[in-house]
Design an enzyme around this catalytic site. Structure first.
Site, PDB file in Angstrom:
ATOM      1  CG  ASN A  16       6.596   2.546  -0.173  1.00 18.26           C
ATOM      2  OD1 ASN A  16       7.388   3.232   0.468  1.00 18.26           O
ATOM      3  ND2 ASN A  16       6.750   2.313  -1.464  1.00 18.26           N
ATOM      4  CG  LEU A  37      -1.816  -1.226   1.423  1.00 20.67           C
ATOM      5  CD1 LEU A  37      -2.779  -0.993   2.585  1.00 20.67           C
ATOM      6  CD2 LEU A  37      -2.571  -1.584   0.158  1.00 20.67           C
ATOM      7  CG  ASP A  38       3.004   2.432  -3.257  1.00 16.66           C
ATOM      8  OD1 ASP A  38       3.815   1.878  -2.480  1.00 16.66           O
ATOM      9  OD2 ASP A  38       2.940   2.157  -4.473  1.00 16.66           O
ATOM     10  CB  VAL A  39      -0.121   5.366   2.490  1.00 19.66           C
ATOM     11  CG1 VAL A  39      -0.704   3.965   2.479  1.00 19.66           C
ATOM     12  CG2 VAL A  39       1.115   5.396   3.374  1.00 19.66           C
ATOM     13  CE1 TYR A  69      -2.037  10.242  -5.051  1.00 25.69           C
ATOM     14  CE2 TYR A  69      -2.494   9.627  -2.783  1.00 25.69           C
ATOM     15  CZ  TYR A  69      -2.489  10.570  -3.803  1.00 25.69           C
ATOM     16  OH  TYR A  69      -2.952  11.846  -3.545  1.00 25.69           O
TER      17      TYR A  69
END
Length: 259
Positions: A172, A129-131, A142
């Site tokens: 992340n 999970l790119d946050v 995102y």
């Protein structure tokens, strides 16, 4: 006894190893295979390799590159980038990879997790999970190298992923990526409190002290980093590095918390 893991993360862009700042300004830092060889010698706990081009270019994973990396790698290897089908995942596992990281595919089709877990085992499926922080507070997930908003709240989405059978979650931080000023403890704590599955965090580690503080606060957790393990010194000279066994034991055992 379960222990925290210290995990280098390698980003592959145009077949080279790169590092970014806030998911932008990619700097070439060398050949991925050479980096793997050095990390072999340093006896790292685990290695994460992300092909940041595959999803953006809407192409399949580079199986030849994965095969070469897996053949060289003497530690558990997690690969991510472009995986959209169970068949792709099975092919990658057949090359010697232990874990597969997925991101955009689980936004488009969350049940993909369940199908993949049934075929390859829950422990082998990792969600990245790119946050990023929202202007008015909170966080959003995102995809596509931080370019595409999903409308997903990472805490609620993490709960959903756990129910679907994900084996591990990687948080992340886009805001902290490459900045080397420490992890975003706020979002880590929120997600850690929401799920019970293994968790790894990425984005912001600039020193072994940052890892030490992370382990001190959260105990059994994956501490991942990119810049910390490819740069050295204030001028960020490219130098593949990793804590020695003695340094790692000190980091872990001095701060170990039984969870």
């Amino acid at each position: 006894m379960l222990r925290p893991r210290i995990i280098p993360c390698l980003l592959v862009h145009e077949k080279g190893l790169v590092k970014s700042v806030n998911f932008k300004n990619h700097k070439y830092v060398g050949d991925p295979i050479n980096a793997v060889r050095i990390f072999n010698e340093k006896e790292v706990d685990e290695l994460m390799v992300i092909d940041i081009d595959a999803t953006v270019e809407n192409r399949e994973p580079d199986y030849k590159m994965i095969e070469n990396l897996a053949a060289e790698c003497r530690m558990p290897l997690c690969y991510g980038g472009g995986v959209k089908t169970v068949e792709q995942a099975q092919r990658i596992f057949s090359l010697g990879v232990e874990k597969i990281a997925v991101s955009s595919a689980i936004i488009e089709d969350p049940d993909f997790i369940t199908r993949m877990a049934e075929k390859v085992g829950t422990q082998s499926v990792v969600a990245v999970l790119d946050v990023k922080k929202k202007l008015l507070g909170g966080y959003e997930v995102y995809t596509h190298n931080g370019k595409k908003k999903t409308g997903k709240n990472p805490v609620e989405f993490a709960k959903e992923l756990e129910k679907l059978g994900i084996g591990e979650i990687v948080i992340n931080s886009i805001d902290n990526d490459g900045v080397m000023k420490g992890y975003d403890m706020g979002i880590i704590e929120k997600v850690r409190d929401a799920v019970s599955i293994p968790m790894t965090v990425l984005g912001g580690a600039g020193s072994l002290e940052d890892i030490k503080q992370l382990i001190k606060k959260f105990g059994i957790i994956g501490a991942s980093a990119g810049s910390l393990f490819v740069f050295k010194g204030v001028y960020k000279a490219v130098l593949i590095n990793y804590p020695s066994r003695e340094e790692k034991d000190t980091l872990i055992m001095d701060n170990y918390i039984s969870m």
